[in-house]
Design a protein around this motif. Structure first.
Motif, PDB file in Angstrom:
ATOM      1  N   THR A   1       0.622  -1.032   0.212  1.00 25.18           N
ATOM      2  CA  THR A   1      -0.219   0.174  -0.099  1.00 25.18           C
ATOM      3  C   THR A   1       0.581   1.078   0.216  1.00 25.18           C
ATOM      4  OG1 THR A   1      -1.829  -1.271   1.514  1.00 25.18           O
ATOM      5  CG2 THR A   1      -2.305   1.214   0.653  1.00 25.18           C
ATOM      6  N   VAL A   2       1.443   1.459   0.843  1.00 23.53           N
ATOM      7  CA  VAL A   2       2.174   1.928   1.807  1.00 23.53           C
ATOM      8  C   VAL A   2       3.825   2.920  -0.168  1.00 23.53           C
ATOM      9  CG1 VAL A   2       3.465   4.362   2.637  1.00 23.53           C
ATOM     10  CG2 VAL A   2       2.021   3.296   3.441  1.00 23.53           C
ATOM     11  N   ALA A   3       3.713   1.696  -0.346  1.00 19.64           N
ATOM     12  CA  ALA A   3       5.152   1.946  -1.168  1.00 19.64           C
ATOM     13  C   ALA A   3       4.263   1.329  -2.800  1.00 19.64           C
ATOM     14  CB  ALA A   3       5.116   0.060  -1.783  1.00 19.64           C
ATOM     15  N   LEU A   4       3.120   1.409  -3.340  1.00 20.88           N
ATOM     16  CA  LEU A   4       2.722   2.195  -4.568  1.00 20.88           C
ATOM     17  C   LEU A   4       1.745   3.624  -3.919  1.00 20.88           C
ATOM     18  CD1 LEU A   4       0.102  -0.776  -4.408  1.00 20.88           C
ATOM     19  CD2 LEU A   4       1.618  -0.702  -5.831  1.00 20.88           C
ATOM     20  N   LEU A   5       1.786   4.114  -2.805  1.00 23.24           N
ATOM     21  CA  LEU A   5       1.564   4.991  -2.884  1.00 23.24           C
ATOM     22  C   LEU A   5       2.127   6.142  -3.051  1.00 23.24           C
ATOM     23  CD1 LEU A   5      -0.510   7.580  -2.288  1.00 23.24           C
ATOM     24  CD2 LEU A   5       0.274   7.165   0.569  1.00 23.24           C
ATOM     25  N   ILE A   6       3.600   5.943  -2.544  1.00 29.46           N
ATOM     26  CA  ILE A   6       4.819   6.925  -2.632  1.00 29.46           C
ATOM     27  C   ILE A   6       5.708   6.584  -3.996  1.00 29.46           C
ATOM     28  CG2 ILE A   6       7.225   6.900  -1.704  1.00 29.46           C
ATOM     29  CD1 ILE A   6       6.998   5.659   0.683  1.00 29.46           C
ATOM     30  N   GLY A   7       5.051   5.043  -4.790  1.00 29.04           N
ATOM     31  CA  GLY A   7       5.265   5.298  -6.417  1.00 29.04           C
ATOM     32  C   GLY A   7       4.917   6.565  -7.142  1.00 29.04           C
ATOM     33  N   GLU A   8       3.265   6.349  -6.682  1.00 24.51           N
ATOM     34  CA  GLU A   8       2.786   7.212  -7.256  1.00 24.51           C
ATOM     35  C   GLU A   8       2.567   8.596  -7.725  1.00 24.51           C
ATOM     36  OE1 GLU A   8      -1.432   6.741  -6.655  1.00 24.51           O
ATOM     37  OE2 GLU A   8      -1.267   5.037  -7.217  1.00 24.51           O
ATOM     38  N   LEU A   9       3.781   9.313  -6.102  1.00 26.16           N
ATOM     39  CA  LEU A   9       4.567  10.535  -5.041  1.00 26.16           C
ATOM     40  C   LEU A   9       5.436  10.781  -6.042  1.00 26.16           C
ATOM     41  CD1 LEU A   9       3.063  10.454  -2.196  1.00 26.16           C
ATOM     42  CD2 LEU A   9       2.174  11.637  -3.671  1.00 26.16           C
ATOM     43  N   ALA A  10       6.385   9.604  -6.536  1.00 28.90           N
ATOM     44  CA  ALA A  10       7.540  10.155  -7.245  1.00 28.90           C
ATOM     45  C   ALA A  10       7.256   9.390  -8.481  1.00 28.90           C
ATOM     46  CB  ALA A  10       8.425   8.778  -6.734  1.00 28.90           C
ATOM     47  N   PHE A  11       6.589   9.385  -8.755  1.00 30.38           N
ATOM     48  CA  PHE A  11       7.333   9.258 -10.526  1.00 30.38           C
ATOM     49  C   PHE A  11       5.259   9.290 -11.065  1.00 30.38           C
ATOM     50  CE2 PHE A  11      10.353   6.240  -9.007  1.00 30.38           C
ATOM     51  CZ  PHE A  11      11.151   7.037 -10.105  1.00 30.38           C
ATOM     52  N   PRO A  12       4.752  10.655 -11.497  1.00 34.23           N
ATOM     53  CA  PRO A  12       3.260  11.136 -11.179  1.00 34.23           C
ATOM     54  C   PRO A  12       2.961  10.966 -12.995  1.00 34.23           C
ATOM     55  CG  PRO A  12       4.088  13.040 -10.998  1.00 34.23           C
ATOM     56  CD  PRO A  12       5.384  11.330 -10.214  1.00 34.23           C
ATOM     57  N   GLY A  13       2.241   9.918 -13.172  1.00 33.23           N
ATOM     58  CA  GLY A  13       1.567   9.539 -14.816  1.00 33.23           C
ATOM     59  C   GLY A  13       3.496   9.701 -15.584  1.00 33.23           C
ATOM     60  N   THR A  14       3.938   8.533 -15.013  1.00 32.28           N
ATOM     61  CA  THR A  14       4.896   8.299 -16.096  1.00 32.28           C
ATOM     62  C   THR A  14       4.994   6.248 -16.362  1.00 32.28           C
ATOM     63  OG1 THR A  14       6.224   8.284 -14.275  1.00 32.28           O
ATOM     64  CG2 THR A  14       5.981  10.626 -15.490  1.00 32.28           C
ATOM     65  N   ALA A  15       5.521   6.419 -17.438  1.00 30.48           N
ATOM     66  CA  ALA A  15       5.648   5.085 -17.640  1.00 30.48           C
ATOM     67  C   ALA A  15       6.185   3.743 -16.016  1.00 30.48           C
ATOM     68  CB  ALA A  15       6.330   4.109 -18.707  1.00 30.48           C
ATOM     69  N   VAL A  16       7.816   4.660 -16.094  1.00 34.13           N
ATOM     70  CA  VAL A  16       8.370   4.051 -14.903  1.00 34.13           C
ATOM     71  C   VAL A  16       7.343   3.860 -13.584  1.00 34.13           C
ATOM     72  CG1 VAL A  16      10.435   4.575 -13.360  1.00 34.13           C
ATOM     73  CG2 VAL A  16      10.551   5.151 -15.929  1.00 34.13           C
ATOM     74  N   GLY A  17       6.318   4.945 -13.796  1.00 35.45           N
ATOM     75  CA  GLY A  17       5.668   4.821 -12.264  1.00 35.45           C
ATOM     76  C   GLY A  17       4.748   4.060 -12.698  1.00 35.45           C
TER      77      GLY A  17
END
Length: 401
Positions: free
Chosen positions: A328-344
């Motif tokens: 959960t929190v890992a997914l959340l941080i991933g979205e915040l770190a790479f918003p709307g990108t393929a890497v995200g």
């Protein structure tokens, strides 16, 4: 039973999000409703993760408070170990991510993704596995995961939030102060605490800090010791009332709308060929084990901190593996770190792969430990002559004479 419901909900989410009619899943998850004037116009996904999950963290906070006050963590020398384990379990995964990303000339923005342990899923897996494992192991994991999640939330607030509302946060902390005073004055009645708790949660959410912090804080404030003629303390009553709601409704609904990630063959291939998602996998699977186990061992070896006598180092190794379930929190941080990108998107798949890998490895390790404890339990309770006295005590008495 609650753990099985949670795992089923997560499986349904993954299947639904990758089915031909997956658009219905994302439409429902992203549907917004609430009260915009109060800053509470949230999507269904956010209501489940920031709202319903707060109930789970409230129950977890009560359990942690009970362990700290009257349980296995009441001794500072024992309680300090899971805290150190949590800190090392955040530092080492972040470091391994940075090394992996630097080696592949990737972005450092995702350094915090592998730092968080998903307390809900980790406890669910442990609940499914454990029949004879020591209760101290669950207390250790609960303390570690709460500290870990609070650390991750603090990181989100510090590094991934640019619009903190300090007035709202001040109001939330003032509400927690009132909550504490009511407990000190022994004020009873849900009509005091329910409106106050909802207000604290709303202010925390508007303050830009993950709203589940409010649940943990209130759980830690609730009194867990009995006084006078009380049959149950306020913490025990609240935990008993909310546990079925948390395990049967709140956490499964959260899993249903958090686990739905689109997975493709192309995405799976790029996960291991791209430094950022590869760093997440290394951080969660390898970093958590190294950080938690090594940190705990070194602290017990070179300080006055003590491992609970009911636990063995093999138990801690299995628990360290289990802590690699980020989710959960890992997914959340991933979205915040790479918003709307393929890497995200690749980061999301990496979190799922790492969490599944950690869950499988931990299941194998902890099931083996569970078998050891079950065998010891059976030996200690064997009564072949049916005299209501375990044979092991008779052998002991005979050898001493």
């Amino acid at each position: 039973m609650g753990g099985l419901v949670l795992l089923v909900a997560a499986t349904v989410a993954l299947v639904w999000a990758n089915a031909p009619f997956s658009s219905t899943y994302f439409t429902i998850r992203d549907f917004h409703f609430g009260i915009p004037a109060l800053g509470l116009d949230l999507s269904v996904g956010h209501w489940t993760s920031d709202g319903l999950l707060t109930v789970f963290f409230l129950v977890a906070g009560i359990e942690l408070k009970r362990e700290l006050v009257v349980g296995s963590l009441r001794t500072p020398a024992t309680a300090v170990l899971p805290v150190i384990a949590a800190l090392c379990g955040m530092l080492v995964p972040a470091t391994l991510y940075a090394i992996t990303a630097a080696a592949g000339r990737g972005s450092m923005d995702g350094w915090a993704v592998p730092m968080a342990t998903d307390i809900a899923f980790a406890l669910a897996v442990l609940a499914v596995i454990s029949t004879h494992l020591p209760t101290a192991l669950r207390a250790f994991l609960l303390t570690l995961a709460v500290v870990d999640d609070l650390g991750a939330i603090l990181i989100i607030a510090t590094f991934f939030t640019s619009d903190l509302n300090y007035w709202a946060l001040a109001g939330a902390f003032a509400g927690l102060g009132v909550f504490y005073v009511l407990q000190r004055l022994r004020v009873r009645g849900w009509w005091w605490y329910l409106p106050l708790g909802v207000t604290v949660w709303a202010l925390m959410n508007n303050g830009g800090v993950h709203a589940t912090v409010a649940g943990v804080a209130m759980g830690l404030i609730l009194r867990t010791t009995r006084e006078g003629g009380e049959q149950k303390s306020p913490g025990e009553r609240t935990g008993h009332l909310l546990h079925p709601l948390s395990a049967g409704i709140c956490v499964p609904l959260f899993a249903l709308f958090a686990a739905g990630v689109s997975v493709s063959a192309e995405g799976l291939g790029k996960v291991f060929a791209t430094p950022e998602p590869l760093g997440v996998i290394v951080g969660l699977v390898v970093g958590k084990i190294l950080g938690i186990f090594a940190g705990t061992y070194l602290a017990a070896r070179f300080t006055r901190a003590q491992l609970n006598p009911d636990l063995a180092w093999a138990d801690i190794f299995g628990l360290a593996t289990l802590a690699g379930i980020g989710f959960t929190v890992a997914l959340l941080i991933g979205e915040l770190a790479f918003p709307g990108t393929a890497v995200g998107e690749h980061i999301k798949v990496a979190v799922l792969i790492a969490s599944l890998t950690a869950a499988v490895l931990a299941t194998l390790l902890l099931r083996r430990r569970n078998s050891v404890y079950r065998r010891l339990y059976e030996e200690e309770n064997l009564d072949e002559d049916a005299d209501d006295i375990p044979d092991i005590y008779q052998r002991t008495e005979g050898s001493s004479t």
